[in-house]
Design an enzyme around this catalytic site. Structure first.
Site, short mmCIF file in Angstrom:
data_model
loop_
_atom_site.label_atom_id
_atom_site.label_comp_id
_atom_site.label_asym_id
_atom_site.label_seq_id
_atom_site.Cartn_x
_atom_site.Cartn_y
_atom_site.Cartn_z
CB CYS A 101 -0.97 -0.07 1.10
SG CYS A 101 -2.00 1.34 1.33
CB CYS A 116 -1.83 3.61 8.04
SG CYS A 116 -2.77 4.43 6.90
CB CYS A 172 -1.05 -0.18 8.20
SG CYS A 172 -1.71 -1.51 7.29
CB CYS A 216 -15.02 -7.14 6.85
SG CYS A 216 -14.43 -5.66 6.66
CB CYS A 229 -18.61 -5.14 5.69
SG CYS A 229 -17.63 -3.75 6.42
CB CYS A 253 -18.37 -0.32 9.76
SG CYS A 253 -17.33 -1.08 10.65
NE ARG A 259 -17.66 -5.87 13.80
CZ ARG A 259 -17.99 -4.81 12.83
NH1 ARG A 259 -17.24 -3.88 12.50
NH2 ARG A 259 -19.06 -4.67 12.71
N1 SAM Z 1 -6.85 0.36 3.04
C1 SAM Z 1 -8.05 0.70 3.67
C2 SAM Z 1 -8.22 1.79 4.72
O1 SAM Z 1 -7.17 2.07 5.33
O2 SAM Z 1 -9.27 2.17 5.04
C3 SAM Z 1 -8.78 -0.55 4.44
C4 SAM Z 1 -8.16 -1.48 5.39
S1 SAM Z 1 -7.25 -0.88 6.53
C5 SAM Z 1 -6.15 -2.21 7.16
C6 SAM Z 1 -8.54 -1.15 7.71
C7 SAM Z 1 -8.29 -0.58 9.12
O3 SAM Z 1 -7.54 -1.69 10.10
C8 SAM Z 1 -7.36 0.80 9.49
O4 SAM Z 1 -8.19 1.79 9.34
C9 SAM Z 1 -7.14 0.50 11.02
O5 SAM Z 1 -7.99 1.17 11.67
C10 SAM Z 1 -7.07 -0.80 11.09
N2 SAM Z 1 -5.67 -1.62 11.47
C11 SAM Z 1 -4.89 -1.70 10.69
N3 SAM Z 1 -3.62 -2.30 11.09
C12 SAM Z 1 -4.01 -2.28 12.35
C13 SAM Z 1 -3.06 -2.93 13.55
N4 SAM Z 1 -1.85 -3.27 13.50
N5 SAM Z 1 -3.87 -2.72 14.63
C14 SAM Z 1 -5.09 -2.54 15.06
N6 SAM Z 1 -5.98 -1.87 13.74
C15 SAM Z 1 -5.48 -1.81 12.47
C1 DTB Z 2 -11.26 -2.70 11.69
O1 DTB Z 2 -11.61 -1.80 12.46
N1 DTB Z 2 -10.34 -3.65 11.90
C2 DTB Z 2 -10.06 -4.54 11.15
C3 DTB Z 2 -11.00 -4.18 9.67
N2 DTB Z 2 -11.76 -3.05 10.27
C4 DTB Z 2 -10.73 -3.90 8.65
C5 DTB Z 2 -8.55 -4.67 10.58
C6 DTB Z 2 -7.73 -4.95 11.70
C7 DTB Z 2 -6.27 -5.20 10.88
C8 DTB Z 2 -5.46 -5.84 12.20
C9 DTB Z 2 -4.16 -5.92 11.45
C10 DTB Z 2 -4.02 -6.84 10.46
O2 DTB Z 2 -4.41 -8.11 10.69
O3 DTB Z 2 -3.23 -6.61 9.32
FE1 SF4 Z 3 -3.08 1.18 3.36
FE2 SF4 Z 3 -2.91 0.03 5.81
FE3 SF4 Z 3 -3.08 2.48 5.41
FE4 SF4 Z 3 -5.46 0.87 4.81
S1 SF4 Z 3 -4.38 1.32 6.89
S2 SF4 Z 3 -4.48 2.65 3.73
S3 SF4 Z 3 -4.02 -0.74 3.98
S4 SF4 Z 3 -1.44 1.51 4.96
#
Ligand code: SAM
Ligand code: DTB
Ligand code: SF4
Length: 329
Positions: A53, A57, A60, A97, A129, A189, A261
């Site tokens: 990506c 973030c 992430c 989802c 979702c 959500c 959730r």
């Molecule tokens: N790329 C899209 C976005 O950022 O909206 C969708 C997928 S993104 C992984 C969805 C959500 O997962 C993020 O907004 C964040 O709240 C959650 N998330 C991602 N990495 C995480 C982590 N290491 N621990 C907890 N929540 C995480």
């Molecule tokens: C949300 O609030 N948590 C989920 C879902 N929406 C997409 C993602 C959690 C991701 C946790 C880190 C991972 O497994 O990559």
């Molecule tokens: Fe990309 Fe992860 Fe950020 Fe979603 S949360 S925009 S997958 S870096």
């Protein structure tokens, strides 16, 4: 149950800082006004496009710029998604989802393929979702037409702390997408993450933004940071369970009709930890051995927990009719 959209920081702060057992008791009472308080929604995550990506973030593991050991994967086939959705359904999930590691949706063949996945999984009788990054109004409408039920787009933290965590997009961008999602009549959500070094005031600020949207999000995911090696937040300490409980309980009190959730972080929580969260009003989980890229408890373990606690999986589309009544004039 009174649904208010005029919450102030002071009022939320007072609730959030209530002595813990009083807070849980108050939230539990509100939760029990809902006839289905022992039902818990089970949602299964499918990472339809993983890693690589462009965003930064800090939490992430899927951001291309960090060195994590995520298996980068292009968009999955429709058949593969259907077979994963079927297993999830057979295990008791009512919602799927689909997550993609995109900054935003583009109008291209990949999006057309996602629309096909949405329609196929919806035809299986499950709530679909999507969480695909930023959306325009017309993309949101296309998802709705394809049979998408909900869109996940987290605000993640307070507006003040946002640029300490993400610099490649703004808090306003997030709110714009949420507006587009609402306009298309998808259910919303939206929640966030705790344990990223934010203060209690940031958490309260995040809850204030969610609870003063023109309509409350239909579901509010509370994620405890999963600190992944290679990300800038890799050394963050595990968030104490009492903080998770405080967030869940406060969200339950100020957004009494929303689904709350208990999201990422459950793998690090005991059954007793999670019981406190359900007591405090959590009524949804992500189930299945993986979240998007990190481990989550196995279905069997969760079903044992449901048995012990007397919880039942919620049927799909249960609140679809009520969703409209959610609106606050
Ligand atoms: N790329 C899209 C976005 O950022 O909206 C969708 C997928 S993104 C992984 C969805 C959500 O997962 C993020 O907004 C964040 O709240 C959650 N998330 C991602 N990495 C995480 C982590 N290491 N621990 C907890 N929540 C995480
Ligand atoms: C949300 O609030 N948590 C989920 C879902 N929406 C997409 C993602 C959690 C991701 C946790 C880190 C991972 O497994 O990559
Ligand atoms: Fe990309 Fe992860 Fe950020 Fe979603 S949360 S925009 S997958 S870096």
């Amino acid at each position: 149950m009174d649904v208010r959209n005029d919450w102030t920081i002071e009022a939320i702060s007072e609730i959030y800082h209530t002595p813990l057992l009083d807070l849980i008791y108050r939230a539990a009472n509100i939760h029990r006004e809902n006839d289905s308080y022992s039902e818990v929604q089970i949602s299964n995550l499918i990472s339809i496009k993983t890693g690589g990506c462009s965003e930064d973030c800090s939490y992430c593991p899927q951001a291309a710029r960090y060195h994590t050991d995520v298996n980068v994967h292009p968009l999955m086939s429709v058949e593969k998604v259907m077979s994963l959705a079927k297993s999830a359904k057979d295990s008791g999930a009512s919602r799927v989802c689909m997550g993609a590691s995109w900054r935003e949706v583009r109008d291209n063949r990949d999006f057309d393929k996602v629309l096909e996945m949405v329609s196929a999984v919806n035809d299986m009788g499950m709530e679909v979702c999507c969480t695909l990054g930023m959306l325009t109004a017309s993309q949101a409408e296309k998802l709705k037409e394809a049979g998408c039920f909900a869109y996940n787009h987290n605000i993640d933290t307070s507006g003040e702390y946002y640029d300490k965590i993400i610099t490649t997009r703004t808090f306003e961008d997030r709110l714009n997408t949420l507006g587009n999602v609402r306009k298309a009549k998808l259910t919303v959500c939206s929640g966030g993450i705790i344990g990223m070094g934010e203060t209690h005031d940031d958490r309260i600020g995040m809850l204030k933004v969610l609870s003063t949207l023109p309509e409350h999000p239909d579901s509010v995911p509370i994620n405890a940071l999963v600190a992944v090696e290679g990300t800038p937040l890799e050394n963050q300490k595990k968030v104490p369970i009492e903080d998770v409980v405080r967030m869940v309980a406060t969200a339950r009190i100020i957004m009494p009709k929303s689904v709350v959730r208990l999201s990422a972080g459950r793998n690090e929580m005991s059954l007793a930890d999670q019981a406190l969260c359900f007591m405090a009003g959590a009524n949804s989980i992500f189930a299945g051995e993986k979240l998007l890229t990190t481990p989550n408890p196995a279905y069997d373990e969760d079903m044992r927990m449901f048995d012990v606690l007397g919880l039942k999986p919620r049927a799909p589309f249960k609140d679809a009719a009520k969703q409209v009544a959610h609106a606050v004039s």
